[in-house]
Design a protein around this motif. Structure first.
Motif, short mmCIF file in Angstrom:
data_model
loop_
_atom_site.label_atom_id
_atom_site.label_comp_id
_atom_site.label_asym_id
_atom_site.label_seq_id
_atom_site.Cartn_x
_atom_site.Cartn_y
_atom_site.Cartn_z
N SER A 181 13.69 4.22 -8.83
CA SER A 181 12.88 5.52 -9.02
C SER A 181 11.89 5.34 -7.86
CB SER A 181 12.73 5.54 -10.29
OG SER A 181 11.86 6.79 -10.46
N LEU A 182 11.07 4.04 -7.99
CA LEU A 182 9.89 3.82 -6.92
C LEU A 182 10.30 3.98 -5.59
CD1 LEU A 182 6.96 3.30 -6.61
CD2 LEU A 182 7.71 0.94 -6.73
N LEU A 183 11.40 3.56 -5.40
CA LEU A 183 11.98 3.54 -3.87
C LEU A 183 12.28 5.19 -3.55
CD1 LEU A 183 13.23 2.40 -1.52
CD2 LEU A 183 15.38 2.37 -2.55
N ASP A 184 12.61 6.19 -4.36
CA ASP A 184 12.89 7.31 -4.17
C ASP A 184 11.55 8.09 -3.81
OD1 ASP A 184 15.70 7.22 -4.62
OD2 ASP A 184 15.35 8.20 -6.66
N THR A 185 10.50 7.66 -4.70
CA THR A 185 9.29 8.25 -4.50
C THR A 185 8.62 7.84 -3.16
OG1 THR A 185 8.79 8.59 -6.60
CG2 THR A 185 6.89 8.37 -5.30
N LEU A 186 8.84 6.50 -2.96
CA LEU A 186 8.18 6.01 -1.35
C LEU A 186 8.83 6.68 -0.18
CD1 LEU A 186 6.65 3.89 0.12
CD2 LEU A 186 8.59 2.32 -0.19
N ASN A 187 10.19 6.98 -0.47
CA ASN A 187 11.00 7.59 0.60
C ASN A 187 10.43 9.24 0.74
OD1 ASN A 187 12.12 5.56 1.96
ND2 ASN A 187 13.80 5.54 0.46
N ALA A 188 10.40 9.78 -0.34
CA ALA A 188 9.80 11.14 -0.17
C ALA A 188 8.52 11.21 0.23
CB ALA A 188 9.89 11.63 -1.86
N VAL A 189 7.48 9.99 0.10
CA VAL A 189 6.40 10.13 0.69
C VAL A 189 6.47 9.91 1.99
CG1 VAL A 189 4.36 8.70 0.68
CG2 VAL A 189 4.96 9.48 -1.42
N LEU A 190 7.26 9.17 2.61
CA LEU A 190 7.34 8.85 4.06
C LEU A 190 8.03 10.05 4.61
CD1 LEU A 190 8.91 5.29 4.18
CD2 LEU A 190 6.81 6.13 5.03
N VAL A 231 -5.36 3.64 5.84
CA VAL A 231 -5.11 5.05 5.73
C VAL A 231 -4.44 5.37 7.24
CG1 VAL A 231 -6.25 7.24 5.61
CG2 VAL A 231 -7.30 5.26 4.21
N VAL A 232 -3.41 6.01 6.80
CA VAL A 232 -2.68 6.44 8.11
C VAL A 232 -3.23 7.90 8.59
CG1 VAL A 232 -0.37 7.00 9.07
CG2 VAL A 232 -0.77 5.53 7.14
N GLY A 233 -3.52 7.79 9.87
CA GLY A 233 -4.06 9.06 10.49
C GLY A 233 -3.03 10.26 10.34
N ASP A 234 -3.87 11.49 10.50
CA ASP A 234 -3.01 12.66 10.38
C ASP A 234 -2.05 12.81 9.05
OD1 ASP A 234 -3.82 14.22 12.66
OD2 ASP A 234 -2.48 13.09 13.94
N THR A 235 -2.60 12.25 7.88
CA THR A 235 -1.74 12.58 6.95
C THR A 235 -3.11 12.75 5.40
OG1 THR A 235 -1.94 10.08 5.69
CG2 THR A 235 -0.36 10.37 7.28
N PRO A 236 -2.64 13.34 4.60
CA PRO A 236 -3.61 13.72 3.41
C PRO A 236 -4.32 12.49 2.99
CG PRO A 236 -1.19 14.55 3.01
CD PRO A 236 -1.05 13.70 4.00
N ALA A 237 -3.75 11.30 3.03
CA ALA A 237 -4.70 10.18 2.63
C ALA A 237 -6.05 10.26 3.13
CB ALA A 237 -3.78 8.99 2.96
N VAL A 238 -6.07 10.69 4.32
CA VAL A 238 -7.55 10.65 5.03
C VAL A 238 -8.67 11.51 4.30
CG1 VAL A 238 -8.87 11.41 7.01
CG2 VAL A 238 -6.62 10.32 7.46
N ALA A 239 -8.13 12.92 3.75
CA ALA A 239 -9.09 13.64 3.06
C ALA A 239 -9.09 13.23 1.85
CB ALA A 239 -8.44 15.26 3.14
N PRO A 257 7.51 11.40 8.91
CA PRO A 257 8.97 11.57 9.09
C PRO A 257 9.64 10.94 10.04
CG PRO A 257 7.59 13.54 9.75
CD PRO A 257 6.77 12.49 9.38
N GLN A 258 9.11 10.09 11.18
CA GLN A 258 9.81 9.48 12.01
C GLN A 258 10.15 8.00 11.66
OE1 GLN A 258 10.42 11.29 14.76
NE2 GLN A 258 9.20 12.92 14.14
#
Ligand SMILES: CC(C)(COP(=O)(O)OP(=O)(O)OC[C@H]1O[C@@H](n2cnc3c(N)ncnc32)[C@H](O)[C@@H]1OP(=O)(O)O)[C@@H](O)C(=O)NCCC(=O)NCCS
Length: 338
Positions: A17-26, A124-132, A31-32
């Motif tokens: 289940s954690l893997l599913d969430t990680l892949n949904a986040v990616l 923190v990965v640039g251009d993702t919601p994590a920045v804000a 997406p690349q």
């Protein structure tokens, strides 16, 4: 419900289940990037270096009426090392902006504070919601690197073969799958020590002494991450003049991670950087035939290395930033906004 969670004893359904969430986040944020696989994921989450600890919490949906455990929709873990806690937080894209990310950070921050650590750092990965997100929590940006990705289908292998032999006389290039041989560990650690203050960020410490280097290789293997090393030996002295490290993780074996590349000061200007990186790619082509990409991170000021990477065909991908905050300040701020 948020609860402390130990990947070593977690059920296989929780890991899946954690893997599913990680892949949904990616898929939402990067997406690349290739999706992760389950192989060695438990070990990846559980194993640490001697003297380090990783503590995790998950946010899990309530169980179904028939008792089936709910999906894991968020996770936080903090790696305690030195005087810093290194944080990683994931929230499933379908439940974002409901305060879960902030709650997870608060759990981890309170523990880091209780354990007496001073600060929390995060990549923190640039251009993702994590920045804000992290900026809203008061984290400050310490350091920015650029991630670049090489698509192996576009590589000119004949040209690469030329590059791999185009280094000055008096050097010998060697390939070592699994890590440097024991007789070279000390020379290898000396080469790594030379640049420690110049090129490394804080959150990915390198290994500078022989024992730490052995521990670090051992930890990589336990986490399902296979290291490959190419080094240039200075034949006259037996010193390691240059080295490059690539890791192929079982969790995403089509995209390898470039770790350190170092050319020791006295040996710069002899084409070593280009030659060892080219040799590495040639070796990986036969050792890891499923590999399609290699990613690397470089300081933006490191123009020489960026130039060689561009020659090899790396494309700049995005910013990769380190943020940090004083733990007491973070706990205070989060408690105040509850
Ligand atoms: C960063 C992340 C953890 C945020 O989780 P979340 O549950 O949505 O965060 P919260 O709801 O607690 O948000 C807290 C505050 O952060 C800020 N914030 C979060 N997401 C934001 C966004 N997309 N845009 C602007 N501000 C944002 C807001 O100030 C928000 O408060 P508000 O909703 O009251 O305005 C989540 O987006 C995530 O998992 N990202 C992936 C992280 C990661 O590590 N990825 C690595 C591989 S890409």
């Amino acid at each position: 419900m948020v609860r402390e969670w130990d990947p070593r004893t977690a059920s296989s359904a929780e890991i899946a289940s954690l893997l599913d969430t990680l892949n949904a986040v990616l898929a939402a944020d990067l997406p690349q990037d290739p999706p992760w696989r389950e192989s060695s994921l438990r070990e990846y989450l559980a194993e640490v270096m001697p003297g380090e600890r990783r503590i995790s919490w998950i946010a899990q949906e309530d169980p179904d009426a028939d008792g089936t455990p709910g999906a894991i929709l968020g996770q936080v873990h903090v790696l305690l090392l030195g005087n810093i806690g290194v944080l990683e937080v994931l929230v499933h894209p379908t439940v974002r902006r409901s305060g879960l990310g902030r709650d997870l950070v608060l759990r981890a921050a309170r523990r880091v504070y209780q354990e007496g650590f001073e600060s929390i750092g995060v990549e923190v990965v640039g251009d993702t919601p994590a920045v804000a997100f992290y900026e809203s929590l008061g984290f400050g940006r310490e350091y920015v690197e650029t991630r670049s990705v090489l698509d192996l289908s576009g590589v000119d292998w004949a040209e690469l073969a030329e590059m791999s032999i185009g280094l000055g006389a008096g050097y010998r290039v060697e390939f070592h799958p699994g890590g440097p041989p024991d007789e070279l560990i000390e020379a290898y650690a000396r080469a790594k020590a030379e640049i420690r203050d110049i090129e490394d960020g804080e959150l990915r410490p390198s290994s500078y002494d022989p024992q730490r280097l052995r521990d670090s290789l051992d930890c990589l293997h336990r986490r399902g991450m296979k290291p490959y090393i190419v080094l240039a030996l200075h034949e006259q002295t037996g010193e390691v003049a240059g080295l490059t490290e690539v890791v192929v993780p079982a969790q995403h074996p089509t995209r390898a991670d470039q770790y350190d590349t170092i050319v020791v000061q006295d040996h710069r200007g002899y084409g070593i950087d280009r030659a060892i990186k080219a040799r590495m790619l040639l070796e990986l082509r036969s050792a890891e035939p499923q590999l399609t990409e290699v990613q690397t991170w470089n300081a933006q000021a490191n123009e020489a290395m960026l130039k060689v990477n561009a020659e090899l065909g790396y494309r700049t991908d995005r910013d990769w930033c380190e943020y940090s905050i004083d733990v007491a300040e973070l706990v205070h701020r989060l408690d105040a906004t509850r």
